[in-house]
Structures are given as structure tokens and as C-alpha cells.
Design a protein around this motif. Structure first.
Motif, mmCIF file in Angstrom:
data_model
loop_
_atom_site.group_PDB
_atom_site.id
_atom_site.type_symbol
_atom_site.label_atom_id
_atom_site.label_comp_id
_atom_site.label_asym_id
_atom_site.label_seq_id
_atom_site.Cartn_x
_atom_site.Cartn_y
_atom_site.Cartn_z
ATOM 1 N N UNK A 178 0.827 -1.200 0.000
ATOM 2 C CA UNK A 178 0.000 0.000 0.000
ATOM 3 C C UNK A 178 0.862 1.252 0.000
ATOM 4 N N UNK A 179 0.359 2.366 -0.570
ATOM 5 C CA UNK A 179 -0.971 2.555 -1.150
ATOM 6 C C UNK A 179 -1.087 1.964 -2.554
ATOM 7 N N UNK A 180 -2.312 1.553 -2.896
ATOM 8 C CA UNK A 180 -2.602 0.983 -4.212
ATOM 9 C C UNK A 180 -3.880 1.624 -4.758
ATOM 10 N N UNK A 198 -10.060 -4.873 -2.055
ATOM 11 C CA UNK A 198 -9.310 -6.122 -2.058
ATOM 12 C C UNK A 198 -7.885 -5.811 -2.484
ATOM 13 N N UNK A 199 -6.916 -6.175 -1.654
ATOM 14 C CA UNK A 199 -5.547 -5.740 -1.885
ATOM 15 C C UNK A 199 -4.589 -6.871 -2.216
ATOM 16 N N UNK A 210 7.935 -2.601 3.781
ATOM 17 C CA UNK A 210 7.417 -3.879 3.295
ATOM 18 C C UNK A 210 7.054 -4.775 4.471
ATOM 19 N N UNK A 211 7.921 -4.831 5.469
ATOM 20 C CA UNK A 211 7.642 -5.642 6.645
ATOM 21 C C UNK A 211 6.393 -5.191 7.368
ATOM 22 N N UNK A 212 6.222 -3.867 7.496
ATOM 23 C CA UNK A 212 5.040 -3.338 8.169
ATOM 24 C C UNK A 212 3.774 -3.644 7.382
ATOM 25 N N UNK A 213 3.866 -3.565 6.048
ATOM 26 C CA UNK A 213 2.716 -3.840 5.189
ATOM 27 C C UNK A 213 2.267 -5.295 5.338
ATOM 28 N N UNK A 214 3.218 -6.214 5.289
ATOM 29 C CA UNK A 214 2.870 -7.635 5.395
ATOM 30 C C UNK A 214 2.403 -7.991 6.807
ATOM 31 N N UNK A 221 -5.379 -10.584 5.096
ATOM 32 C CA UNK A 221 -5.792 -9.386 4.346
ATOM 33 C C UNK A 221 -7.309 -9.277 4.307
ATOM 34 N N UNK A 222 -7.959 -9.247 5.484
ATOM 35 C CA UNK A 222 -9.419 -9.275 5.525
ATOM 36 C C UNK A 222 -10.044 -7.903 5.289
#
Length: 312
Positions: free
Chosen positions: A38-40, A50-51, A131-135, A265-266
Motif C-alpha cells: 500500500x498505497x494501491x 481487495x488488496x 514492506x515488513x510493516x505492510x505484510x 488481508x481481511x
């Protein structure tokens, strides 16, 4: 054939699964690269929130989750069959196991420090942190395997898979490739992206040979497309793939609902229910850039929930 537009990125295992299916089918397709985190904004415009990656677009219809995308591709291009009768019903169970259990064992194993250093070689520290925070946000609440646990479990899984092809069969279920092959292949592809940790595969030479046969299907014929062009196509499209709400499934056509994955990713996607079967749910939503969109999800692995209209 109507243009198939795959929204993906190079390092996505599930994207590789679909790319290989497209190659197996010998199809031409449009490639839209999406951000890895994100952002997307263009992704959200098409999917409604849905990401997960990838997703498939045909006109103003959007299909989420590779289990459903594979069926759509097979319907559009039935030969060669992705679900051959000879593979039996077991192919579906193996595919679902591979998309969940095997995948979530291969990921933490590969993302140990030696794997991360190879896959993200040259990436700046701020990217790795983001990236780590996003996942972490995507998998909040999930219990992740330790590297040691993942390694032990992979050795068992790879041993089982090796035994499946030990009799000389070219593919997991026999003479013909099927959905199980492509679902399993994505995890081996991901492990092999990190040679320092891919040594775990060394004892399984027959399994490696099987993987190389699947990988040899390639990715089909690819043409680049921008996300802006994909949005424009959606906005200019009139009409959608036929869908209907079947009776007896607990919902009525036109109801306001949300749909969300039940594993990770709910992020809920909201819209009006326009399609519902035992296998698929379709919601209609409008976006100022994408126009009137139909977003499709599988039933397995997803929650469909009515949106309360009560006021307090």
C-alpha cells in the motif's frame, strides 16, 4: 477472445501460478504491474479494497483469488483442460492445500534472513521496513511458523510430493497437468528464488524435475498495459458477465453486502449483491474512475455478510 488483463507483480507467488496457467493455455494477455504494498489507489479503484495480488480483469468484471481466476481462464480456453477428468476430485483438495498450508510454510521459510538478503538485495532499509510493516498488517492475528518449524514441515511436504512422482509420472496426478500442479509449483518457485535457502530442495530431484516441466509452460504472450489504461477500459465497458443470485443461499439480489477473505488481508469489499452460487459471489460497485464494476470472489475462503441498514 476478450482481452485478459492480469494485475500482478513479478515477485508474487500467486501471480506466478496464474502466469504459468496462462502459459499452459498458450494465451495472450495484458500485464498491469501493481505496487507490492500500500498505497494501491488504482487497485482499490477496480477491486473496492481487495488488496491481494493478483487479480484478473475482463472489461468491467474483476475476479479476485487465483482459485476463481483459474476457473475463469479454463472456461474461456477449455483446451488443454486445467481440470482433467483423469485427475479426479483429489486435484481440488491438493490445490487448496497448496494454496494455503504449503504456501504459508514456504513463505516464512524463504523469508528467513538469508532468503530476504537475496530476494531484496540492494533494497534500501526504508523499503524493507515499509514492506515488513505492510505484510505484518495483512497477516495480523495469524500465527506464523518459525524458520525451524517451516523447514521441518517443508521436508515432510516435499517428501510426500516427491513420492507422488517417484513412479515416473510427469505430473502430480498422472500424465496430464492439472490445477494441483500449478498450485504446488508457486511455492517451489518462491523457494527457488532464494538460492541460499533453496538447498532444502536438493534431496528431492524427482520433484525438481516435475517443477521444471511445469515451469517450461512459460507465461504465454505478454503485452504491457498501464493501470490507467485498464481503468479506462473498465469505465468504457458496457455490460458484464451474466450473473444471478440463486435462491436458498440466504441472500437476495440487490442486497447490500460485504465480502472479505477469512484467512489474511481481511479488507471488506462493499457493494450490491448481483451474483451468488455455491461457488461464486459477485457484487456490483461504482467507482468514479472505473465506472460500474462487477467484482467476483469464490465462496470457499470468503465471508459474505449483509450490511445492516438500521440507524441508531
Amino acid at each position: 477472445m476478450t482481452d485478459l488483463i492480469l494485475h500482478h507483480y513479478d515477485g508474487s507467488p500467486f501471480s506466478e501460478k496464474v502466469r504459468l496457467i496462462l502459459g499452459f493455455k498458450g494465451l495472450a494477455w495484458k500485464s498491469v504491474k501493481v505496487p507490492v504494498m500500500l498505497p494501491k489507489p488504482d487497485v482499490v479503484a477496480l477491486t473496492g479494497g481487495y488488496r491481494r495480488t493478483p487479480f484478473l480483469q475482463i472489461g468491467a468484471d474483476i475476479w479476485c483469488d487465483t482459485a476463481l481466476m483459474a476457473r475463469v481462464i479454463d472456461t474461456l480456453a477449455p483446451k488443454p483442460a486445467l481440470y482433467p477428468h483423469a485427475a479426479g476430485e483429489l486435484q481440488h483438495l491438493v490445490a487448496q492445500w497448496a494454496d494455503s498450508t504449503l504456501f504459508w510454510t514456504a513463505i516464512p521459510y524463504t523469508m528467513q534472513p538469508a532468503g530476504v538478503a537475496h530476494i531484496f538485495e540492494g533494497a534500501p532499509p526504508e523499503f524493507l521496513k515499509a514492506f515488513g510493516a505492510d505484510r505484518a498488517a495483512m497477516t495480523a492475528g495469524m500465527r506464523r511458523l518459525t524458520t525451524a518449524d517451516a523447514a521441518v514441515q517443508l521436508l515432510s511436504y516435499f517428501g510426500w510430493l516427491e513420492s507422488q512422482v517417484a513412479d515416473g509420472r510427469p505430473f502430480l496426478m498422472g500424465a496430464q497437468p492439472c490445477i494441483a500442479d500449478f498450485s504446488v509449483a508457486q511455492s517451489l518457485w518462491y523457494v527457488r528464488r532464494a538460492p541460499p535457502v533453496a538447498t532444502i530442495l536438493a534431496p528431492f530431484q524427482k520433484l525438481i524435475g516435475w517443477y521444471e516441466r511445469v515451469a517450461a509452460f512459460g507465461h504465454g504472450t505478454v503485452e504491457k498495459m498501464t493501470s490507467a489504461d485498464a481503468l479506462d477500459i473498465a469505465a468504457r465497458t458496457t455490460g458484464h458477465v451474466p450473473a444471478k443470485v440463486e435462491p436458498g443461499l440466504g441472500f437476495d439480489a440487490g442486497e447490500a453486502v460485504t465480502v472479505m477473505p477469512t484467512d489474511y488481508a481481511p479488507d471488506p469489499v462493499a457493494g450490491a449483491l448481483v451474483g451468488l452460487t455455491a461457488h461464486e459471489v459477485v457484487i456490483e460497485r461504482r467507482d468514479e474512475r472505473g465506472g460500474l464494476l462487477h467484482v467476483h470472489f469464490p465462496r470457499i475462503g470468503y465471508q459474505v455478510k449483509k450490511v445492516s441498514t438500521e440507524t441508531t
